[in-house]
Design an enzyme around this catalytic site. Structure first.
Site, PDB file in Angstrom:
ATOM      1  N   SER A 245       0.854  -1.195   0.000  1.00  0.00           N
ATOM      2  CA  SER A 245       0.000   0.000   0.000  1.00  0.00           C
ATOM      3  C   SER A 245       0.888   1.242   0.000  1.00  0.00           C
ATOM      4  CB  SER A 245      -0.864  -0.001   1.265  1.00  0.00           C
ATOM      5  OG  SER A 245      -1.533   1.234   1.427  1.00  0.00           O
TER       6      SER A 245
ATOM      7  N   TYR B 258      -1.752  -0.839  10.474  1.00  0.00           N
ATOM      8  CA  TYR B 258      -1.837  -1.156   9.039  1.00  0.00           C
ATOM      9  C   TYR B 258      -0.576  -0.683   8.317  1.00  0.00           C
ATOM     10  CZ  TYR B 258      -3.730  -1.418   4.291  1.00  0.00           C
ATOM     11  OH  TYR B 258      -3.926  -1.711   2.955  1.00  0.00           O
TER      12      TYR B 258
ATOM     13  N   LYS C 271       2.397  -3.057   6.361  1.00  0.00           N
ATOM     14  CA  LYS C 271       2.762  -2.894   4.947  1.00  0.00           C
ATOM     15  C   LYS C 271       4.237  -2.479   4.809  1.00  0.00           C
ATOM     16  CE  LYS C 271      -1.293  -4.015   3.238  1.00  0.00           C
ATOM     17  NZ  LYS C 271      -1.495  -5.298   2.545  1.00  0.00           N
TER      18      LYS C 271
HETATM   19  P1  NAP Z   1     -11.273  -6.561   0.419  1.00  0.00           P
HETATM   20  O1  NAP Z   1     -12.231  -6.058  -0.602  1.00  0.00           O
HETATM   21  O2  NAP Z   1     -11.604  -6.461   1.853  1.00  0.00           O
HETATM   22  O3  NAP Z   1     -10.906  -8.087   0.049  1.00  0.00           O
HETATM   23  C1  NAP Z   1      -9.949  -8.761   0.823  1.00  0.00           C
HETATM   24  C2  NAP Z   1     -10.062 -10.240   0.563  1.00  0.00           C
HETATM   25  O4  NAP Z   1      -9.094 -10.904   1.397  1.00  0.00           O
HETATM   26  C3  NAP Z   1     -11.424 -10.791   0.976  1.00  0.00           C
HETATM   27  O5  NAP Z   1     -11.847 -11.786   0.082  1.00  0.00           O
HETATM   28  C4  NAP Z   1     -11.141 -11.367   2.352  1.00  0.00           C
HETATM   29  O6  NAP Z   1     -12.017 -12.404   2.728  1.00  0.00           O
HETATM   30  C5  NAP Z   1      -9.748 -11.903   2.159  1.00  0.00           C
HETATM   31  N1  NAP Z   1      -9.112 -12.117   3.443  1.00  0.00           N
HETATM   32  C6  NAP Z   1      -8.981 -11.229   4.453  1.00  0.00           C
HETATM   33  N2  NAP Z   1      -8.453 -11.826   5.529  1.00  0.00           N
HETATM   34  C7  NAP Z   1      -8.240 -13.120   5.177  1.00  0.00           C
HETATM   35  C8  NAP Z   1      -7.747 -14.245   5.871  1.00  0.00           C
HETATM   36  N3  NAP Z   1      -7.377 -14.173   7.156  1.00  0.00           N
HETATM   37  N4  NAP Z   1      -7.664 -15.420   5.223  1.00  0.00           N
HETATM   38  C9  NAP Z   1      -8.051 -15.530   3.934  1.00  0.00           C
HETATM   39  N5  NAP Z   1      -8.562 -14.507   3.225  1.00  0.00           N
HETATM   40  C10 NAP Z   1      -8.655 -13.313   3.854  1.00  0.00           C
HETATM   41  O7  NAP Z   1      -9.877  -5.820   0.275  1.00  0.00           O
HETATM   42  P2  NAP Z   1      -9.113  -5.191  -0.989  1.00  0.00           P
HETATM   43  O8  NAP Z   1      -9.360  -3.742  -0.989  1.00  0.00           O
HETATM   44  O9  NAP Z   1      -9.381  -5.996  -2.209  1.00  0.00           O
HETATM   45  O10 NAP Z   1      -7.624  -5.400  -0.475  1.00  0.00           O
HETATM   46  C11 NAP Z   1      -6.750  -6.367  -1.028  1.00  0.00           C
HETATM   47  C12 NAP Z   1      -5.332  -5.993  -0.635  1.00  0.00           C
HETATM   48  O11 NAP Z   1      -5.030  -4.690  -1.130  1.00  0.00           O
HETATM   49  C13 NAP Z   1      -5.101  -5.927   0.876  1.00  0.00           C
HETATM   50  O12 NAP Z   1      -3.851  -6.486   1.187  1.00  0.00           O
HETATM   51  C14 NAP Z   1      -5.090  -4.441   1.165  1.00  0.00           C
HETATM   52  O13 NAP Z   1      -4.325  -4.118   2.306  1.00  0.00           O
HETATM   53  C15 NAP Z   1      -4.490  -3.889  -0.102  1.00  0.00           C
HETATM   54  N6  NAP Z   1      -4.819  -2.488  -0.366  1.00  0.00           N
HETATM   55  C16 NAP Z   1      -6.107  -2.074  -0.418  1.00  0.00           C
HETATM   56  C17 NAP Z   1      -6.385  -0.734  -0.641  1.00  0.00           C
HETATM   57  C18 NAP Z   1      -7.799  -0.215  -0.674  1.00  0.00           C
HETATM   58  O14 NAP Z   1      -7.996   1.009  -0.547  1.00  0.00           O
HETATM   59  N7  NAP Z   1      -8.805  -1.039  -0.884  1.00  0.00           N
HETATM   60  C19 NAP Z   1      -5.348   0.181  -0.837  1.00  0.00           C
HETATM   61  C20 NAP Z   1      -4.034  -0.284  -0.785  1.00  0.00           C
HETATM   62  C21 NAP Z   1      -3.775  -1.621  -0.557  1.00  0.00           C
HETATM   63  P3  NAP Z   1     -13.218 -12.085   3.795  1.00  0.00           P
HETATM   64  O15 NAP Z   1     -13.941 -10.881   3.290  1.00  0.00           O
HETATM   65  O16 NAP Z   1     -14.003 -13.333   3.738  1.00  0.00           O
HETATM   66  O17 NAP Z   1     -12.529 -11.835   5.108  1.00  0.00           O
END
Ligand code: NAP
Length: 244
Positions: A136, A149, A153
């Site tokens: 991130s 968080y 990261k």
């Molecule tokens: P999201 O929509 O919340 O999706 C995250 C996915 O990971 C969900 O399917 C979730 O399953 C799964 N997950 C979470 N904890 C888990 C665990 N313990 N075991 C197995 N699966 C797990 O998030 P996203 O925005 O796509 O984020 C994906 C990545 O991008 C993350 O690493 C996040 O830190 C990074 N990121 C996101 C953003 C943002 O603004 N969205 C920005 C920068 C970086 P459940 O829902 O069933 O828990």
């Protein structure tokens, strides 16, 4: 130009929703065999319905022993996307032991564990591989209420460099993508309040948050041979947020 991942087998964590889900679908559409790992079975069931042929594996990656069991017979994996993550936001003075442990277990420790399993398999087969860790912009810049968080990261960015150093001689490349806010479930939970998102948007030179597709494109680039000489790097997908 279209990228082909035919003949490669990819494992994507956190593939139930958001960035991971679209990454799994894009890899599958580009010819890869895909193993989608996530925590909620119904997400995986609907993913397998949308992209018949995707393999699914339901496990809580925050649970070391359960992950060890679930991945014990995973078979050959050439490409790994460590995407699963949680964003448990708390003001620093209110950070709890539980949030601290859960954040590091899921965002950091599972990356170590799953990467070890996949890398050991690659090395045993003498096969080249690529790993992308989804970090991130928060790894490189302090953001209010993001103490834990941001720290997970930052740790991931440094882990990526050491992995690149140690796995490079085995022809395994390791990089991160570092997105700004993306309006996934996670993004919506933390950035839907305009009072919070407006100042963030103002600091992004391109004036917008990232789309899931922007992140997926960068992940696929780093998995592909088009980035054959790139390892240990962080690819910012932040609209310029970190220049300021
Ligand atoms: P999201 O929509 O919340 O999706 C995250 C996915 O990971 C969900 O399917 C979730 O399953 C799964 N997950 C979470 N904890 C888990 C665990 N313990 N075991 C197995 N699966 C797990 O998030 P996203 O925005 O796509 O984020 C994906 C990545 O991008 C993350 O690493 C996040 O830190 C990074 N990121 C996101 C953003 C943002 O603004 N969205 C920005 C920068 C970086 P459940 O829902 O069933 O828990």
């Amino acid at each position: 130009m279209e990228q082909s991942f035919a003949g490669r087998r990819a494992l994507v964590t956190g593939a139930g929703k958001g960035i991971g889900r679209d990454t799994a679908k894009a890899l599958f559409a580009s010819g890869a065999q895909v193993v989608a790992v996530s925590r909620t079975q119904e997400d995986l069931t609907s993913l397998a319905q949308e992209s018949p042929g995707i393999e699914t594996l339901c496990v809580d990656l925050g649970d070391w022993e359960a992950t060890e069991r679930a991945l014990s017979n995973i078979g050959p994996v050439d490409l790994l996307v460590n995407n699963a993550g949680v964003a448990l936001l708390q003001p620093f003075l209110e950070v709890t032991k539980e949030a601290c442990e859960r954040s590091f277990d899921v965002n950091y420790r599972s990356v170590v564990q799953v990467s070890q399993i996949v890398s050991r398999g690659l090395i045993a087969r003498g096969a080249p591989g690529a790993i992308v860790n989804v970090s991130s912009q928060a790894s490189q810049c302090a953001i209010k209420d993001h103490a834990i968080y941001c720290s997970t990261k930052s740790a991931m960015d440094m882990l990526t460099k050491v992995m690149a150093l140690e796995l490079g001689p085995h022809k395994i490349r390791v990089n991160t993508v570092n997105p700004t806010v993306v309006m996934t479930a996670m993004g919506r939970a933390n950035w839907s309040d305009a009072q919070k998102s407006e100042p963030m948007l103002k600091r992004i030179p391109l004036g917008k948050f990232a789309e899931v597709e922007d992140v997926v494109n960068s992940i696929l680039f780093l998995l592909s041979d088009r980035s054959a000489m790139t390892t240990g790097s962080a690819l910012l997908v932040d609209g310029g947020y970190l220049v300021g």
